[in-house]
Design a protein around this motif. Structure first.
Motif, PDB file in Angstrom:
ATOM      1  N   PHE A 271      -4.400   4.357   8.193  1.00 56.14           N
ATOM      2  CA  PHE A 271      -5.302   4.915   7.184  1.00 56.14           C
ATOM      3  C   PHE A 271      -5.456   3.934   6.020  1.00 56.14           C
ATOM      4  O   PHE A 271      -6.341   3.086   6.033  1.00 56.14           O
ATOM      5  N   CYS A 272      -4.598   4.002   5.039  1.00 57.89           N
ATOM      6  CA  CYS A 272      -4.848   3.192   3.838  1.00 57.89           C
ATOM      7  C   CYS A 272      -4.708   1.695   4.077  1.00 57.89           C
ATOM      8  O   CYS A 272      -5.476   0.910   3.518  1.00 57.89           O
ATOM      9  N   VAL A 273      -3.767   1.278   4.910  1.00 60.04           N
ATOM     10  CA  VAL A 273      -3.649  -0.157   5.198  1.00 60.04           C
ATOM     11  C   VAL A 273      -4.886  -0.611   5.982  1.00 60.04           C
ATOM     12  O   VAL A 273      -5.511  -1.635   5.658  1.00 60.04           O
TER      13      VAL A 273
ATOM     14  N   LEU B 217       1.984   1.749   3.821  1.00 59.82           N
ATOM     15  CA  LEU B 217       1.713   3.006   4.518  1.00 59.82           C
ATOM     16  C   LEU B 217       0.291   3.494   4.197  1.00 59.82           C
ATOM     17  O   LEU B 217      -0.146   3.330   3.065  1.00 59.82           O
ATOM     18  N   ALA B 218      -0.364   4.118   5.090  1.00 62.27           N
ATOM     19  CA  ALA B 218      -0.038   4.146   6.505  1.00 62.27           C
ATOM     20  C   ALA B 218      -0.912   3.125   7.234  1.00 62.27           C
ATOM     21  O   ALA B 218      -2.071   2.946   6.886  1.00 62.27           O
ATOM     22  N   THR B 219      -0.379   2.483   8.248  1.00 56.09           N
ATOM     23  CA  THR B 219      -1.090   1.421   8.953  1.00 56.09           C
ATOM     24  C   THR B 219      -2.494   1.845   9.376  1.00 56.09           C
ATOM     25  O   THR B 219      -3.447   1.073   9.270  1.00 56.09           O
TER      26      THR B 219
ATOM     27  N   GLN C  20      -1.187   2.952  -5.422  1.00 57.10           N
ATOM     28  CA  GLN C  20      -0.555   4.263  -5.572  1.00 57.10           C
ATOM     29  C   GLN C  20      -1.615   5.338  -5.343  1.00 57.10           C
ATOM     30  O   GLN C  20      -2.579   5.443  -6.109  1.00 57.10           O
ATOM     31  N   ASP C  21      -1.435   6.122  -4.273  1.00 56.39           N
ATOM     32  CA  ASP C  21      -2.311   7.258  -4.001  1.00 56.39           C
ATOM     33  C   ASP C  21      -2.059   8.269  -5.124  1.00 56.39           C
ATOM     34  O   ASP C  21      -0.906   8.612  -5.401  1.00 56.39           O
ATOM     35  N   TRP C  22      -3.122   8.754  -5.767  1.00 56.21           N
ATOM     36  CA  TRP C  22      -2.941   9.437  -7.058  1.00 56.21           C
ATOM     37  C   TRP C  22      -3.999  10.531  -7.206  1.00 56.21           C
ATOM     38  O   TRP C  22      -5.047  10.331  -7.803  1.00 56.21           O
TER      39      TRP C  22
ATOM     40  N   ILE D 218       0.821  -1.207   0.000  1.00 59.14           N
ATOM     41  CA  ILE D 218       0.000   0.000   0.000  1.00 59.14           C
ATOM     42  C   ILE D 218       0.867   1.275   0.000  1.00 59.14           C
ATOM     43  O   ILE D 218       1.651   1.507   0.936  1.00 59.14           O
ATOM     44  N   ASP D 219       0.722   2.071  -1.025  1.00 59.00           N
ATOM     45  CA  ASP D 219       1.167   3.484  -1.052  1.00 59.00           C
ATOM     46  C   ASP D 219       2.614   3.723  -0.589  1.00 59.00           C
ATOM     47  O   ASP D 219       2.869   4.668   0.172  1.00 59.00           O
ATOM     48  N   LEU D 220       3.551   2.911  -1.064  1.00 55.74           N
ATOM     49  CA  LEU D 220       4.955   3.148  -0.683  1.00 55.74           C
ATOM     50  C   LEU D 220       5.572   4.203  -1.594  1.00 55.74           C
ATOM     51  O   LEU D 220       6.399   3.908  -2.454  1.00 55.74           O
TER      52      LEU D 220
END
Ligand code: VGL
Ligand code: ZN
Length: 198
Positions: A151-153, A147-149, A46-48, A8-10
């Motif tokens: 929120f997105c995780v 990331l982040a445990t 990918q946060d986009w 997630i979102d690295l």
């Protein structure tokens, strides 16, 4: 049963030096790269966000980052501008082995709705398409890192558990933002939903 590793979102903006830096966010990259070898499938999210995204405090005059606001779909944390489409901050951390990914799933591109989860936008109903992708590939077991445990995780793991996947979150390969106890709350919520915290 087929399994996938979901990273997630690295991205640079969530790593030290980034716009929404998660403490030690970069430290988990080597361990995640090593873990990829144990999975038949690797998926990256990918946060986009488009510039001017509705989750940015800068889009709401008179507010500051990390404040709560009310959106048509419910409460929403306002964030510093981050992961803007095409920016360096939106790119994956340089050391992440992106070549192993079968799928790179982008989320948060809807200007009006944030998307923490890899499965649904924050209105909790608009799908990202990931569930269909996993189903058609016969993938039923998910391990989540990144990331982040809190929120997105967290949101991704809860949605996955509710959708019927067997979900493990590797706490050693995830890091949190921890706004007002959000990390402990997230871990308790995930455990209650049947997510395995390893
Ligand atoms: C995230 C806040 C805003 C995350 C994304 O990846 O956890 N957090 N956008
Ligand atoms: Zn975001």
């Amino acid at each position: 049963m087929t399994s996938a590793l979901i990273v997630i979102d690295l991205q640079n903006d969530f790593c030290p030096g980034g716009a929404l830096a998660v403490p030690e966010g970069d430290r988990i990259v080597p361990g995640i790269n090593a873990l990829m070898a144990e999975f038949p499938s690797v998926i990256l999210t990918q946060d986009w966000h488009p510039s001017g995204h509705s989750s940015f405090a800068s889009s709401h005059p008179g507010t500051s980052a990390y404040e709560m606001t009310q959106m048509p779909y419910g409460p929403q944390v306002l964030w510093p501008d981050h992961c803007v489409q095409g920016s360096h901050g939106a790119e994956f951390h340089d050391a992440l082995n992106t070549a192993r990914a079968d799928l790179i799933l982008r989320k948060g591109f809807n200007p009006a709705i944030d998307s923490y989860s890899a499965f649904f936008e924050n209105d909790r109903t608009t799908p990202t398409g990931l569930h269909g992708y996993l189903q058609t590939r016969g993938i039923t077991e998910l391990t989540m890192v990144g990331l982040a445990t809190d929120f997105c995780v967290n949101y991704s793991a809860l949605d996955a558990a509710h959708l019927g996947y067997r979900v493990t979150v590797r706490r050693d390969l995830a890091r949190g933002i921890d706004l007002d106890g959000s990390l402990a709350a997230a871990e308790a919520g995930m455990a209650a939903a049947g997510v395995i915290l390893a």
